[in-house]
Scaffold this motif. Structure first.
Motif, PDB file in Angstrom:
ATOM      1  N   LEU A   1       1.022  -1.185   0.094  1.00 49.62           N
ATOM      2  CA  LEU A   1       0.124   0.046  -0.023  1.00 49.62           C
ATOM      3  C   LEU A   1       0.866   1.261   0.004  1.00 49.62           C
ATOM      4  CD1 LEU A   1      -2.746   1.194   0.190  1.00 49.62           C
ATOM      5  CD2 LEU A   1      -2.546   1.024   2.911  1.00 49.62           C
ATOM      6  N   ARG A   2       0.527   2.162  -0.790  1.00 46.78           N
ATOM      7  CA  ARG A   2       1.422   3.338  -1.061  1.00 46.78           C
ATOM      8  C   ARG A   2       0.629   4.620  -1.513  1.00 46.78           C
ATOM      9  NH1 ARG A   2       6.209   2.244  -5.089  1.00 46.78           N
ATOM     10  NH2 ARG A   2       6.135   4.695  -5.025  1.00 46.78           N
ATOM     11  N   GLY A   3       1.401   5.566  -1.666  1.00 44.84           N
ATOM     12  CA  GLY A   3       0.599   6.942  -2.191  1.00 44.84           C
ATOM     13  C   GLY A   3       1.538   7.198  -3.456  1.00 44.84           C
ATOM     14  N   LYS A   4       0.574   7.970  -4.583  1.00 45.57           N
ATOM     15  CA  LYS A   4       1.239   8.524  -5.459  1.00 45.57           C
ATOM     16  C   LYS A   4       1.591   9.864  -5.303  1.00 45.57           C
ATOM     17  CE  LYS A   4       0.410   8.886 -10.658  1.00 45.57           C
ATOM     18  NZ  LYS A   4       1.351   7.891 -10.895  1.00 45.57           N
ATOM     19  N   GLY A   5       2.672  10.462  -5.957  1.00 43.49           N
ATOM     20  CA  GLY A   5       2.968  11.893  -5.706  1.00 43.49           C
ATOM     21  C   GLY A   5       3.959  12.189  -4.559  1.00 43.49           C
ATOM     22  N   LYS A   6       3.510  13.362  -3.989  1.00 38.05           N
ATOM     23  CA  LYS A   6       4.650  13.821  -2.596  1.00 38.05           C
ATOM     24  C   LYS A   6       4.138  13.329  -1.258  1.00 38.05           C
ATOM     25  CE  LYS A   6       5.425  18.250  -5.199  1.00 38.05           C
ATOM     26  NZ  LYS A   6       5.617  19.715  -4.976  1.00 38.05           N
ATOM     27  N   ALA A   7       3.024  12.526  -1.275  1.00 37.97           N
ATOM     28  CA  ALA A   7       2.781  12.088   0.261  1.00 37.97           C
ATOM     29  C   ALA A   7       2.085  10.654   0.076  1.00 37.97           C
ATOM     30  CB  ALA A   7       1.917  13.183   0.819  1.00 37.97           C
ATOM     31  N   PHE A   8       2.048  10.037   1.328  1.00 41.52           N
ATOM     32  CA  PHE A   8       1.242   8.676   1.278  1.00 41.52           C
ATOM     33  C   PHE A   8      -0.265   9.182   1.553  1.00 41.52           C
ATOM     34  CE2 PHE A   8      -0.692   5.950   4.368  1.00 41.52           C
ATOM     35  CZ  PHE A   8      -0.970   4.829   3.395  1.00 41.52           C
ATOM     36  N   SER A   9      -0.633   9.884   2.509  1.00 42.61           N
ATOM     37  CA  SER A   9      -2.022  10.453   2.676  1.00 42.61           C
ATOM     38  C   SER A   9      -1.771  11.495   3.720  1.00 42.61           C
ATOM     39  CB  SER A   9      -2.730   9.364   3.103  1.00 42.61           C
ATOM     40  OG  SER A   9      -4.031  10.152   3.230  1.00 42.61           O
ATOM     41  N   ALA A  10      -2.370  12.618   3.743  1.00 50.33           N
ATOM     42  CA  ALA A  10      -2.367  13.730   4.544  1.00 50.33           C
ATOM     43  C   ALA A  10      -3.520  13.810   5.464  1.00 50.33           C
ATOM     44  CB  ALA A  10      -2.499  14.970   3.568  1.00 50.33           C
ATOM     45  N   GLY A  11      -4.211  12.524   5.337  1.00 45.82           N
ATOM     46  CA  GLY A  11      -5.235  12.400   6.216  1.00 45.82           C
ATOM     47  C   GLY A  11      -6.852  12.599   5.361  1.00 45.82           C
ATOM     48  N   GLY A  12      -7.735  12.615   6.306  1.00 45.48           N
ATOM     49  CA  GLY A  12      -9.153  12.899   5.701  1.00 45.48           C
ATOM     50  C   GLY A  12      -9.347  14.251   5.024  1.00 45.48           C
ATOM     51  N   ASP A  13     -10.103  14.110   3.727  1.00 41.10           N
ATOM     52  CA  ASP A  13     -10.240  15.415   3.128  1.00 41.10           C
ATOM     53  C   ASP A  13     -10.983  16.506   3.983  1.00 41.10           C
ATOM     54  OD1 ASP A  13     -11.469  17.269   0.891  1.00 41.10           O
ATOM     55  OD2 ASP A  13     -10.185  16.018  -0.261  1.00 41.10           O
ATOM     56  N   ILE A  14     -10.685  17.838   3.962  1.00 40.23           N
ATOM     57  CA  ILE A  14     -11.355  18.509   4.787  1.00 40.23           C
ATOM     58  C   ILE A  14     -12.476  19.036   4.374  1.00 40.23           C
ATOM     59  CG2 ILE A  14     -10.194  20.733   3.797  1.00 40.23           C
ATOM     60  CD1 ILE A  14     -10.687  20.312   7.334  1.00 40.23           C
ATOM     61  N   LYS A  15     -12.448  19.038   2.928  1.00 38.77           N
ATOM     62  CA  LYS A  15     -13.730  19.327   2.227  1.00 38.77           C
ATOM     63  C   LYS A  15     -14.884  18.251   2.405  1.00 38.77           C
ATOM     64  CE  LYS A  15     -11.751  21.867  -1.725  1.00 38.77           C
ATOM     65  NZ  LYS A  15     -11.326  21.802  -3.131  1.00 38.77           N
ATOM     66  N   MET A  16     -14.507  16.959   2.703  1.00 37.99           N
ATOM     67  CA  MET A  16     -15.500  15.853   2.584  1.00 37.99           C
ATOM     68  C   MET A  16     -15.855  16.202   4.363  1.00 37.99           C
ATOM     69  SD  MET A  16     -14.707  11.828   3.160  1.00 37.99           S
ATOM     70  CE  MET A  16     -13.558  12.013   4.683  1.00 37.99           C
ATOM     71  N   MET A  17     -15.078  16.565   5.062  1.00 41.78           N
ATOM     72  CA  MET A  17     -15.419  16.923   6.875  1.00 41.78           C
ATOM     73  C   MET A  17     -16.615  18.050   6.657  1.00 41.78           C
ATOM     74  SD  MET A  17     -11.741  16.678   8.737  1.00 41.78           S
ATOM     75  CE  MET A  17     -10.641  15.718   8.227  1.00 41.78           C
ATOM     76  N   LEU A  18     -16.176  18.927   5.735  1.00 47.76           N
ATOM     77  CA  LEU A  18     -17.283  20.206   5.852  1.00 47.76           C
ATOM     78  C   LEU A  18     -18.474  19.776   5.158  1.00 47.76           C
ATOM     79  CD1 LEU A  18     -14.684  22.959   5.067  1.00 47.76           C
ATOM     80  CD2 LEU A  18     -15.811  22.572   7.117  1.00 47.76           C
ATOM     81  N   SER A  19     -18.501  18.894   4.213  1.00 47.44           N
ATOM     82  CA  SER A  19     -19.620  18.712   3.393  1.00 47.44           C
ATOM     83  C   SER A  19     -20.659  17.550   4.104  1.00 47.44           C
ATOM     84  CB  SER A  19     -19.259  18.052   1.959  1.00 47.44           C
ATOM     85  OG  SER A  19     -18.738  16.710   2.254  1.00 47.44           O
ATOM     86  N   ALA A  20     -19.984  16.879   5.125  1.00 45.03           N
ATOM     87  CA  ALA A  20     -20.733  15.730   5.674  1.00 45.03           C
ATOM     88  C   ALA A  20     -21.638  16.758   6.805  1.00 45.03           C
ATOM     89  CB  ALA A  20     -19.964  14.693   6.272  1.00 45.03           C
TER      90      ALA A  20
END
Length: 266
Positions: free
Chosen positions: A61-80
Motif C-alpha cells: 500500500l503506497r501513495g502517488k505523488g509527494k505524500a502517502f496521505s495527508a488524512g481525511g479530506d477537509i472538504k469531505m468533513m465540511l460537506s458531511a
C-alpha cells in the motif's frame, strides 16, 4: 505478468498485480492523497477484490505523488453536514480499516511524505510499515478539535501502550521517520529508496512459509476483532459529538485561514 486494473484519469485508487503481489496506490496526488468518500469507497472495493483473490499473498500500500496521505479530506468533513452523511463516511472508514486489518494477506505500507490523521490510521492497519527518512508522521486530529478515527485508538494502544498512546494523540506532534521508529509506530526506516526497501521485504516474505505467517495473522486478528469493532463504533459516536463543539469549528476555521487555533474547551 504485470497489469493495471484501473485508469489513473478516472480512479482515486490504482491497483496493479505482479505474481503473488498486489500493489495499491492512492491516487489523489494534487490533494496529497487526502481521503474523500470516493477514495474510501474505491479502496474498500479493491481490498475486497484482493481479499478473495487466492493468487495474491502480499499487498503493498503506497501513495502517488509527494505524500502517502495527508488524512481525511477537509472538504469531505465540511460537506458531511448532516448526521446521515456523517454516518455514511464513518461507516466507510470503519469498513476500510476492518477489511484491511482482517484480510488474509500480508500487508506492507510504504510511507513517504505525510502520513497524518486518517492516513496514519490506515497505515497502522498494515502488518509492516516502512517509511522514507523524510516522512512526516502525525496523529494530528487534535489540531482541529477531533479524536482519532479509523481505529487509531486501537492501533496506537497496541503499539505504544495506553499512556504513550494518549500522549501522542493529545500532543498531535509531527514525527520524522526516525522518531516514529523509536516510538514503535513503524517497523523500518528505508536505508535505500522506499521502493527498494519495500521490494526487499516483499521478497523476504515470498521466500518464507507465507501461509503459516498468514494463519498467525488470522488467529491474532480474529482474537482482536471484538475490540477493534467496538473501538470503531466508539470513535464514530464520539466523533459526531466532537464535530458539534466550538473547538472543532475553530480548528477547521484556523486550518483554512492558516493560523494557530484558539481553543476554549467548549
Amino acid at each position: 505478468m504485470v497489469y493495471e486494473t484501473t485508469s489513473a484519469e478516472q480512479k482515486t485508487v490504482l491497483a496493479a498485480y505482479s505474481g503473488r503481489t498486489a500493489t495499491i496506490e492512492l491516487n489523489r496526488p494534487d490533494a496529497m492523497n487526502a481521503m474523500n468518500l470516493e477514495m474510501l469507497q474505491e479502496l474498500v472495493s479493491i481490498l475486497k477484490e484482493i481479499t478473495v483473490n487466492e493468487e495474491v499473498d502480499i499487498v503493498i500500500l503506497r501513495g502517488k505523488g509527494k505524500a502517502f496521505s495527508a488524512g481525511g479530506d477537509i472538504k469531505m468533513m465540511l460537506s458531511a453536514s448532516n448526521e446521515n452523511e456523517f454516518h455514511c463516511v464513518m461507516d466507510c472508514i470503519s469498513e476500510l480499516v476492518s477489511v484491511l486489518y482482517f484480510m488474509p494477506k500480508l500487508v506492507i505500507c510504504a510511507i513517504h511524505g505525510a502520513a497524518a490523521g486518517l492516513g496514519l490510521s490506515v497505515a497502522l492497519a498494515a502488518d509492516y510499515i516502512i517509511a522514507d527518512p523524510e516522512s512526516k508522521i502525525a496523529m494530528n486530529f487534535i489540531g482541529i478539535g477531533l479524536i482519532p478515527d479509523g481505529g487509531g485508538h486501537f492501533f496506537l494502544e497496541r503499539r505504544l501502550g495506553e499512556v504513550k498512546a494518549k500522549e501522542l494523540i493529545w500532543e498531535g506532534k509531527v514525527l520524522d521517520a526516525r522518531q516514529a521508529l523509536e516510538k514503535g509506530l513503524i517497523h523500518e526506516v528505508a536505508g535505500e529508496t522506499l521502493d527498494k526497501a519495500a521490494d526487499r521485504k516483499r521478497q523476504e516474505w515470498l521466500a518464507s512459509p507465507i501461509q503459516a505467517m498468514i494463519k498467525t495473522k488470522k488467529i491474532l486478528s480474529e482474537n482482536n476483532r471484538p475490540t477493534l469493532l467496538k473501538i470503531l463504533e466508539l470513535e464514530k459516536n464520539a466523533q459526531l459529538k466532537m464535530r458539534k463543539t466550538n473547538d472543532h469549528k475553530e480548528g477547521v476555521k484556523a486550518f483554512l485561514e492558516k493560523r494557530k487555533p484558539v481553543f476554549t474547551g467548549k
